[in-house]
Scaffold this motif. Sequence first.
Motif, PDB file in Angstrom:
ATOM      1  N   ILE A  38       0.860  -1.189   0.000  1.00 21.90           N
ATOM      2  CA  ILE A  38       0.000   0.000   0.000  1.00 21.90           C
ATOM      3  C   ILE A  38       0.892   1.234   0.000  1.00 21.90           C
ATOM      4  CG2 ILE A  38      -1.745   1.311   1.278  1.00 21.90           C
ATOM      5  CD1 ILE A  38      -2.761  -1.291   2.392  1.00 21.90           C
ATOM      6  N   THR A  39       0.627   2.139  -0.935  1.00 18.05           N
ATOM      7  CA  THR A  39       1.386   3.379  -1.033  1.00 18.05           C
ATOM      8  C   THR A  39       0.429   4.557  -0.913  1.00 18.05           C
ATOM      9  OG1 THR A  39       2.958   2.316  -2.533  1.00 18.05           O
ATOM     10  CG2 THR A  39       2.990   4.724  -2.428  1.00 18.05           C
ATOM     11  N   VAL A  40       0.773   5.490  -0.034  1.00 11.80           N
ATOM     12  CA  VAL A  40      -0.036   6.690   0.169  1.00 11.80           C
ATOM     13  C   VAL A  40       0.870   7.909   0.006  1.00 11.80           C
ATOM     14  CG1 VAL A  40      -1.581   7.968   1.706  1.00 11.80           C
ATOM     15  CG2 VAL A  40      -1.508   5.470   1.806  1.00 11.80           C
ATOM     16  N   ILE A  41       0.464   8.859  -0.830  1.00 11.72           N
ATOM     17  CA  ILE A  41       1.183  10.109  -0.998  1.00 11.72           C
ATOM     18  C   ILE A  41       0.584  11.146  -0.055  1.00 11.72           C
ATOM     19  CG2 ILE A  41       1.889  11.920  -2.601  1.00 11.72           C
ATOM     20  CD1 ILE A  41       3.046   9.166  -3.233  1.00 11.72           C
ATOM     21  N   ILE A  42       1.396  11.675   0.853  1.00  9.03           N
ATOM     22  CA  ILE A  42       0.958  12.704   1.792  1.00  9.03           C
ATOM     23  C   ILE A  42       1.565  14.026   1.346  1.00  9.03           C
ATOM     24  CG2 ILE A  42       0.976  13.495   4.182  1.00  9.03           C
ATOM     25  CD1 ILE A  42       1.643   9.928   3.861  1.00  9.03           C
ATOM     26  N   GLN A  43       0.720  14.976   1.000  1.00  7.05           N
ATOM     27  CA  GLN A  43       1.204  16.224   0.407  1.00  7.05           C
ATOM     28  C   GLN A  43       0.545  17.423   1.067  1.00  7.05           C
ATOM     29  OE1 GLN A  43       0.668  16.450  -3.842  1.00  7.05           O
ATOM     30  NE2 GLN A  43       2.466  17.723  -4.078  1.00  7.05           N
ATOM     31  N   THR A  44       1.355  18.437   1.393  1.00 10.57           N
ATOM     32  CA  THR A  44       0.866  19.715   1.885  1.00 10.57           C
ATOM     33  C   THR A  44       1.350  20.805   0.934  1.00 10.57           C
ATOM     34  OG1 THR A  44       2.814  19.959   3.318  1.00 10.57           O
ATOM     35  CG2 THR A  44       0.858  18.907   4.276  1.00 10.57           C
ATOM     36  N   GLN A  45       1.193  22.042   1.328  1.00  8.94           N
ATOM     37  CA  GLN A  45       1.532  23.136   0.423  1.00  8.94           C
ATOM     38  C   GLN A  45       3.009  23.142   0.043  1.00  8.94           C
ATOM     39  OE1 GLN A  45       0.427  26.989   1.882  1.00  8.94           O
ATOM     40  NE2 GLN A  45       1.214  28.094   0.093  1.00  8.94           N
ATOM     41  N   HIS A  46       3.887  22.815   1.003  1.00  8.97           N
ATOM     42  CA  HIS A  46       5.321  22.913   0.758  1.00  8.97           C
ATOM     43  C   HIS A  46       6.068  21.580   0.794  1.00  8.97           C
ATOM     44  CE1 HIS A  46       5.077  27.295   1.046  1.00  8.97           C
ATOM     45  NE2 HIS A  46       4.404  27.165   2.183  1.00  8.97           N
ATOM     46  N   HIS A  47       5.421  20.509   1.195  1.00  6.36           N
ATOM     47  CA  HIS A  47       6.145  19.249   1.407  1.00  6.36           C
ATOM     48  C   HIS A  47       5.370  18.060   0.852  1.00  6.36           C
ATOM     49  CE1 HIS A  47       7.736  21.910   4.626  1.00  6.36           C
ATOM     50  NE2 HIS A  47       8.877  21.313   4.336  1.00  6.36           N
ATOM     51  N   THR A  48       6.127  16.985   0.546  1.00 10.45           N
ATOM     52  CA  THR A  48       5.538  15.735   0.070  1.00 10.45           C
ATOM     53  C   THR A  48       6.307  14.557   0.665  1.00 10.45           C
ATOM     54  OG1 THR A  48       4.889  16.732  -2.036  1.00 10.45           O
ATOM     55  CG2 THR A  48       4.946  14.331  -1.940  1.00 10.45           C
ATOM     56  N   LEU A  49       5.571  13.564   1.161  1.00  6.76           N
ATOM     57  CA  LEU A  49       6.154  12.297   1.593  1.00  6.76           C
ATOM     58  C   LEU A  49       5.340  11.162   0.986  1.00  6.76           C
ATOM     59  CD1 LEU A  49       6.887  12.765   5.432  1.00  6.76           C
ATOM     60  CD2 LEU A  49       8.553  12.704   3.568  1.00  6.76           C
ATOM     61  N   ALA A  50       5.965  10.001   0.875  1.00  7.57           N
ATOM     62  CA  ALA A  50       5.259   8.788   0.434  1.00  7.57           C
ATOM     63  C   ALA A  50       5.412   7.729   1.523  1.00  7.57           C
ATOM     64  CB  ALA A  50       5.830   8.277  -0.888  1.00  7.57           C
ATOM     65  N   LEU A  51       4.292   7.186   1.963  1.00  9.94           N
ATOM     66  CA  LEU A  51       4.282   6.103   2.948  1.00  9.94           C
ATOM     67  C   LEU A  51       4.008   4.798   2.204  1.00  9.94           C
ATOM     68  CD1 LEU A  51       4.140   4.903   5.842  1.00  9.94           C
ATOM     69  CD2 LEU A  51       1.690   5.460   5.809  1.00  9.94           C
ATOM     70  N   ARG A  52       4.960   3.898   2.255  1.00 12.42           N
ATOM     71  CA  ARG A  52       4.795   2.602   1.582  1.00 12.42           C
ATOM     72  C   ARG A  52       4.873   1.495   2.629  1.00 12.42           C
ATOM     73  NH1 ARG A  52       7.315   1.784  -4.152  1.00 12.42           N
ATOM     74  NH2 ARG A  52       5.524   3.112  -4.518  1.00 12.42           N
ATOM     75  N   THR A  53       3.872   0.633   2.666  1.00 11.74           N
ATOM     76  CA  THR A  53       3.803  -0.426   3.676  1.00 11.74           C
ATOM     77  C   THR A  53       3.605  -1.777   3.011  1.00 11.74           C
ATOM     78  OG1 THR A  53       1.418  -0.098   3.942  1.00 11.74           O
ATOM     79  CG2 THR A  53       2.875   1.099   5.441  1.00 11.74           C
ATOM     80  N   LEU A  54       4.078  -2.800   3.708  1.00 11.24           N
ATOM     81  CA  LEU A  54       3.974  -4.176   3.219  1.00 11.24           C
ATOM     82  C   LEU A  54       3.320  -5.036   4.294  1.00 11.24           C
ATOM     83  CD1 LEU A  54       4.714  -6.358   1.085  1.00 11.24           C
ATOM     84  CD2 LEU A  54       6.878  -6.649   2.308  1.00 11.24           C
ATOM     85  N   TYR A  55       2.137  -5.583   3.977  1.00 13.34           N
ATOM     86  CA  TYR A  55       1.446  -6.469   4.908  1.00 13.34           C
ATOM     87  C   TYR A  55       2.194  -7.799   5.051  1.00 13.34           C
ATOM     88  CZ  TYR A  55      -2.913  -3.708   5.025  1.00 13.34           C
ATOM     89  OH  TYR A  55      -3.860  -2.756   5.220  1.00 13.34           O
ATOM     90  N   HIS A  56       2.019  -8.429   6.197  1.00 12.56           N
ATOM     91  CA  HIS A  56       2.506  -9.799   6.404  1.00 12.56           C
ATOM     92  C   HIS A  56       1.517 -10.514   7.322  1.00 12.56           C
ATOM     93  CE1 HIS A  56       3.822  -8.426  10.382  1.00 12.56           C
ATOM     94  NE2 HIS A  56       4.401  -7.406   9.768  1.00 12.56           N
ATOM     95  N   GLU A  57       1.674 -11.804   7.491  1.00 16.07           N
ATOM     96  CA  GLU A  57       0.659 -12.606   8.164  1.00 16.07           C
ATOM     97  C   GLU A  57       0.544 -12.322   9.658  1.00 16.07           C
ATOM     98  OE1 GLU A  57       3.343 -16.623   9.034  1.00 16.07           O
ATOM     99  OE2 GLU A  57       1.722 -16.668   7.542  1.00 16.07           O
ATOM    100  N   GLN A  58       1.522 -11.640  10.260  1.00 13.88           N
ATOM    101  CA  GLN A  58       1.473 -11.356  11.689  1.00 13.88           C
ATOM    102  C   GLN A  58       0.867  -9.990  12.013  1.00 13.88           C
ATOM    103  OE1 GLN A  58       5.389 -11.939  13.307  1.00 13.88           O
ATOM    104  NE2 GLN A  58       5.519 -14.051  12.636  1.00 13.88           N
ATOM    105  N   TYR A  59       0.435  -9.262  10.966  1.00  9.35           N
ATOM    106  CA  TYR A  59      -0.213  -7.954  11.177  1.00  9.35           C
ATOM    107  C   TYR A  59      -1.720  -8.098  10.982  1.00  9.35           C
ATOM    108  CZ  TYR A  59      -1.898  -3.235  10.181  1.00  9.35           C
ATOM    109  OH  TYR A  59      -2.601  -2.057  10.188  1.00  9.35           O
ATOM    110  N   PRO A  60      -2.526  -7.536  11.935  1.00  3.91           N
ATOM    111  CA  PRO A  60      -2.125  -6.682  13.062  1.00  3.91           C
ATOM    112  C   PRO A  60      -2.045  -7.394  14.416  1.00  3.91           C
ATOM    113  CG  PRO A  60      -4.465  -6.457  12.688  1.00  3.91           C
ATOM    114  CD  PRO A  60      -3.985  -7.470  11.677  1.00  3.91           C
ATOM    115  N   SER A  61      -2.152  -8.705  14.457  1.00  5.82           N
ATOM    116  CA  SER A  61      -2.237  -9.395  15.746  1.00  5.82           C
ATOM    117  C   SER A  61      -0.974  -9.259  16.580  1.00  5.82           C
ATOM    118  CB  SER A  61      -2.538 -10.878  15.508  1.00  5.82           C
ATOM    119  OG  SER A  61      -1.464 -11.509  14.829  1.00  5.82           O
ATOM    120  N   ASP A  62       0.210  -9.299  15.916  1.00  2.00           N
ATOM    121  CA  ASP A  62       1.455  -9.363  16.679  1.00  2.00           C
ATOM    122  C   ASP A  62       2.464  -8.269  16.357  1.00  2.00           C
ATOM    123  OD1 ASP A  62       1.420 -12.135  18.214  1.00  2.00           O
ATOM    124  OD2 ASP A  62       0.509 -12.454  16.256  1.00  2.00           O
ATOM    125  N   SER A  63       2.522  -7.818  15.128  1.00  2.00           N
ATOM    126  CA  SER A  63       3.545  -6.829  14.780  1.00  2.00           C
ATOM    127  C   SER A  63       3.031  -5.906  13.677  1.00  2.00           C
ATOM    128  CB  SER A  63       4.837  -7.510  14.326  1.00  2.00           C
ATOM    129  OG  SER A  63       4.605  -8.339  13.209  1.00  2.00           O
TER     130      SER A  63
END
Length: 326
Positions: A38-63
């Motif tokens: 999952i990739t999410v682009i977070i953008q404001t007037q002056h800045h931009t970040l990208a949050l990229r996450t990778l699911y695995h079988e232990q999420y969200p129960s353990d990690s």
Amino acid sequence: MSISESTVEGNLTEQENEKELLSAMFESDILSIEDSVITVIIQTQHHTLALRTLYHEQYPSDSAPILAILDPNNQGAVKLSETEDHCEAMFVKGECVLYTWILYLQDTLEGLDKKIEERIASEDKKIEERIGDQKIEDGDEQQEQEDLGDLELAEALQDIQLEEAFSIDELTKDFTYTPATSDESYEIYTGEVLLERKSYFQAHVCRIHSRADVSGVLGMLLQNPKIAAASHNILAYRYSDENGKSNEDYEDDGETKAGGRLLELLQLMGVQNLLVVVSRWYGGVLLGPSRFKCINNIARDTVVASGLHTVHDPNKGGKGKKKKGK
């Protein structure tokens, strides 16, 4: 960690529910979902970040899911490693966390925007007070000179910190790779050195388009006696061949699991046609799991600093098959 089949099934259900929630809240131009990535682009007037996450079988129960925070415009306003640590600390077992991370990053960027606006307002006021009727071009030139002075000061402080970490300037030269000038065929970017409890880490980045390129670049790096003498030269690469087939693999070089984690970083960053080699010189102090963080942090920073990194669109092209490390 071993978990039951029922827990895995429950985690998969929670993950699908989280995907549906995010899809309902965010438009497709800022949210991308492909299988477990999952990739999410977070953008404001002056800045931009990208949050990229990778699911695995232990999420969200353990990690928490594996995450990488990217700076696609190389603005350098956010300390990526510290921000990732803050995100990981927010995770509570059994609870989905992606929306919380998105809100945190949004608040962080808005706070930085506010500081910029305050600085602009303050500088405008100073210009009015100091230059009076002077032409605005004169004020712009003065501001450029001040910014240049600040940049030179920051670079000087960085050089001092690096020299202190190595004790003597000559040692930094030993860790810097200088390519041959005659029949040079690969442009290799070598990053700065990270010192962590007597162990040194340094990353090297190069564009590749074939497995032969991987061997060629590695051979060139090993011409440097210091790199050849490293305790480990961990590598990972991803490229698309002339037929459009995606290929990827890694090499631990004795640092068990390090190559696989480095490849996961490249996958999360979405880089293609790139080889990353991380050299580690062991200093006699066991680092434990923190050595993986050092390896991935120096790799990511070097990829970004090299200018070879762009955020890959996960909707274009497929993934290569991850091979088992040697």
